[in-house]
Design a protein around this motif. Sequence first.
Motif, PDB file in Angstrom:
ATOM      1  N   GLU A 246       0.827  -1.209   0.000  1.00 10.13           N
ATOM      2  CA  GLU A 246       0.000   0.000   0.000  1.00 10.13           C
ATOM      3  C   GLU A 246       0.862   1.260   0.000  1.00 10.13           C
ATOM      4  O   GLU A 246       0.408   2.340   0.374  1.00 10.13           O
ATOM      5  CB  GLU A 246      -0.926   0.007   1.225  1.00 10.13           C
ATOM      6  CG  GLU A 246      -1.926  -1.145   1.217  1.00 10.13           C
ATOM      7  CD  GLU A 246      -2.853  -1.118   2.422  1.00 10.13           C
ATOM      8  OE1 GLU A 246      -2.588  -0.291   3.337  1.00 10.13           O
ATOM      9  OE2 GLU A 246      -3.816  -1.890   2.444  1.00 10.13           O
ATOM     10  N   ARG A 247       2.107   1.135  -0.431  1.00 12.82           N
ATOM     11  CA  ARG A 247       3.006   2.290  -0.415  1.00 12.82           C
ATOM     12  C   ARG A 247       2.583   3.351  -1.430  1.00 12.82           C
ATOM     13  O   ARG A 247       2.078   3.042  -2.500  1.00 12.82           O
ATOM     14  CB  ARG A 247       4.443   1.845  -0.721  1.00 12.82           C
ATOM     15  CG  ARG A 247       5.087   1.024   0.383  1.00 12.82           C
ATOM     16  CD  ARG A 247       6.447   0.478  -0.037  1.00 12.82           C
ATOM     17  NE  ARG A 247       6.297  -0.522  -1.084  1.00 12.82           N
ATOM     18  CZ  ARG A 247       7.321  -1.105  -1.717  1.00 12.82           C
ATOM     19  NH1 ARG A 247       8.567  -0.747  -1.401  1.00 12.82           N
ATOM     20  NH2 ARG A 247       7.113  -2.007  -2.649  1.00 12.82           N
ATOM     21  N   THR A 248       2.797   4.619  -1.051  1.00 10.04           N
ATOM     22  CA  THR A 248       2.512   5.729  -1.947  1.00 10.04           C
ATOM     23  C   THR A 248       3.633   5.863  -2.980  1.00 10.04           C
ATOM     24  O   THR A 248       4.698   5.226  -2.859  1.00 10.04           O
ATOM     25  CB  THR A 248       2.396   7.043  -1.163  1.00 10.04           C
ATOM     26  OG1 THR A 248       3.688   7.353  -0.589  1.00 10.04           O
ATOM     27  CG2 THR A 248       1.357   6.929  -0.059  1.00 10.04           C
ATOM     28  N   THR A 249       3.388   6.715  -3.979  1.00 11.20           N
ATOM     29  CA  THR A 249       4.430   6.952  -4.988  1.00 11.20           C
ATOM     30  C   THR A 249       5.696   7.495  -4.349  1.00 11.20           C
ATOM     31  O   THR A 249       6.819   7.080  -4.695  1.00 11.20           O
ATOM     32  CB  THR A 249       3.911   7.937  -6.056  1.00 11.20           C
ATOM     33  OG1 THR A 249       2.757   7.378  -6.691  1.00 11.20           O
ATOM     34  CG2 THR A 249       4.978   8.195  -7.120  1.00 11.20           C
ATOM     35  N   ALA A 250       5.561   8.430  -3.407  1.00  7.71           N
ATOM     36  CA  ALA A 250       6.732   9.004  -2.746  1.00  7.71           C
ATOM     37  C   ALA A 250       7.502   7.927  -1.975  1.00  7.71           C
ATOM     38  O   ALA A 250       8.746   7.885  -2.011  1.00  7.71           O
ATOM     39  CB  ALA A 250       6.306  10.127  -1.805  1.00  7.71           C
ATOM     40  N   GLN A 251       6.779   7.053  -1.273  1.00  9.40           N
ATOM     41  CA  GLN A 251       7.446   5.981  -0.523  1.00  9.40           C
ATOM     42  C   GLN A 251       8.120   4.994  -1.467  1.00  9.40           C
ATOM     43  O   GLN A 251       9.230   4.504  -1.192  1.00  9.40           O
ATOM     44  CB  GLN A 251       6.422   5.272   0.361  1.00  9.40           C
ATOM     45  CG  GLN A 251       5.899   6.140   1.500  1.00  9.40           C
ATOM     46  CD  GLN A 251       4.692   5.538   2.184  1.00  9.40           C
ATOM     47  OE1 GLN A 251       4.007   4.674   1.616  1.00  9.40           O
ATOM     48  NE2 GLN A 251       4.419   5.979   3.402  1.00  9.40           N
ATOM     49  N   LEU A 252       7.473   4.712  -2.595  1.00  7.59           N
ATOM     50  CA  LEU A 252       8.071   3.786  -3.561  1.00  7.59           C
ATOM     51  C   LEU A 252       9.344   4.373  -4.164  1.00  7.59           C
ATOM     52  O   LEU A 252      10.321   3.645  -4.377  1.00  7.59           O
ATOM     53  CB  LEU A 252       7.060   3.466  -4.671  1.00  7.59           C
ATOM     54  CG  LEU A 252       5.982   2.450  -4.282  1.00  7.59           C
ATOM     55  CD1 LEU A 252       4.841   2.472  -5.282  1.00  7.59           C
ATOM     56  CD2 LEU A 252       6.584   1.044  -4.193  1.00  7.59           C
ATOM     57  N   ARG A 253       9.332   5.677  -4.464  1.00 14.05           N
ATOM     58  CA  ARG A 253      10.567   6.280  -4.976  1.00 14.05           C
ATOM     59  C   ARG A 253      11.720   6.052  -4.007  1.00 14.05           C
ATOM     60  O   ARG A 253      12.833   5.701  -4.412  1.00 14.05           O
ATOM     61  CB  ARG A 253      10.372   7.784  -5.190  1.00 14.05           C
ATOM     62  CG  ARG A 253       9.532   8.178  -6.380  1.00 14.05           C
ATOM     63  CD  ARG A 253       9.701   9.663  -6.657  1.00 14.05           C
ATOM     64  NE  ARG A 253       8.665  10.181  -7.536  1.00 14.05           N
ATOM     65  CZ  ARG A 253       7.601  10.861  -7.130  1.00 14.05           C
ATOM     66  NH1 ARG A 253       7.438  11.121  -5.842  1.00 14.05           N
ATOM     67  NH2 ARG A 253       6.710  11.297  -7.993  1.00 14.05           N
TER      68      ARG A 253
END
Length: 461
Positions: A246-253
Amino acid sequence: MPPETPSTPPPDGPRTRHALVAEALAADAAFAAAEARRTRAYAALGQFGVDANAERTSVRAADMALREIASEVAAAQRLSDRTVQAHIGRAMLMVDDFPATLQAWGEGALTRAHVRAIADIGAALPEERRTEFDALAVGLAPRLSPGRLRSRLAAVAEKLQPTTLTERHQRGRETRCVRVVPGVDGMSDLIATLPTVLAVGIYDRLTQQSRVVIDARSGGALATPGVTGPDAVTAATGASAATTDERTTAQLRADILADLLLAAAPVSDPTVSGDGPGALGAIRARVQVVVPALSVVRPGEEGLDPAELVGHGPIDIDTARRIAEATSMPWDRVITHPVTGAVLMTDTYQRTAAIDRHLRARDRRCRWPGCVVPAVRCEVDHTVDWALGGTTDVANLAHLCQRHHSQKQFTRWKVRQRAGGVLEWTSPSGRVYADEPLPYSPAVRFLPDDPSPPEDEAAPF
């Protein structure tokens, strides 16, 4: 660009909306006037401190004089004297070097974000060139969002610099570094200072890779963090292979960056199947670069027409040339009007490719008013929906980022495309905003006549 206010509010209830929008805009204008007044007041305080201590010649004495003034204001407002002294310094800069900008701010024509963009970029110019920059900036700012304004002002400032961007970039490269800034709760900032092209490319690649992860899980797949170095990233992010991602785009980056740096490949890859590598590692960065042909053949004059990293501003011509030599992607030759700079055509023969290339060259960024997302990260949208009879040609197509493409489809905003690729957006309250394609620098420049003959040319008599 200020909206064109309709003479009568549209029907069906938007009258209340129209009034509320007008009230908000009036409040913003009053706030801008108050901020400009505050700036003048702080500058007057600073000038008072300078004048009262003109006989003090040491830098320390002058600083103490300003600190004394700042401390009095800080005590009254329960602020740090350092903060107030910084406010005074910025206010004096605005009053001394950017009076036209300050005047427009006070009249409500500019927002604080516009003023900050002008001051930030203009402060890098020599003092003797700031007056000219100030006048040019005030002419541009009311028609542009702060993000787009920064890009335009960067090109304007480049033409006023006494040295070329290549010379300054060579000095700037010496500052590249990586540093860690400790944070709280067991977190820290890893900061890399890099040439802008590299930084933007890294960010773009991380964004593309993050979207692959998000698209995979939205299709029903479970994208769980892998094991890195060997268990470092999984342990550090607190992720578990048994949980849905459920990670956000910012967390995935951030997680993919850690994967790449620690394991040399993104192991958190939902496209991995069997023993073979997944598709995530094959993703490459995309940047859009505009390279004026004359600047390539005459690099000494690059300040007149610099190369541009779309969405971020000028880059030095050496970097642009290296990108041109290294890339395997075809370059689009853009034919522009010699005076206005408007895109006339691109040299390609396949219809679909021709349309795409023309649109990339014309739009360069999302065409929603104020958006700066580069065209290479946008979707091509039919202004009049194809299902409703809209044609697939450049007069009915424009780039919109995913956010604004959805907003066009699912809100009451309306758009029509005028000649020259101008998009005319109408808000639900009836206000009209025109978004014009950013023109390229004209190829023809008119120089003043020089009545004196060249030194090496003898007088006729």
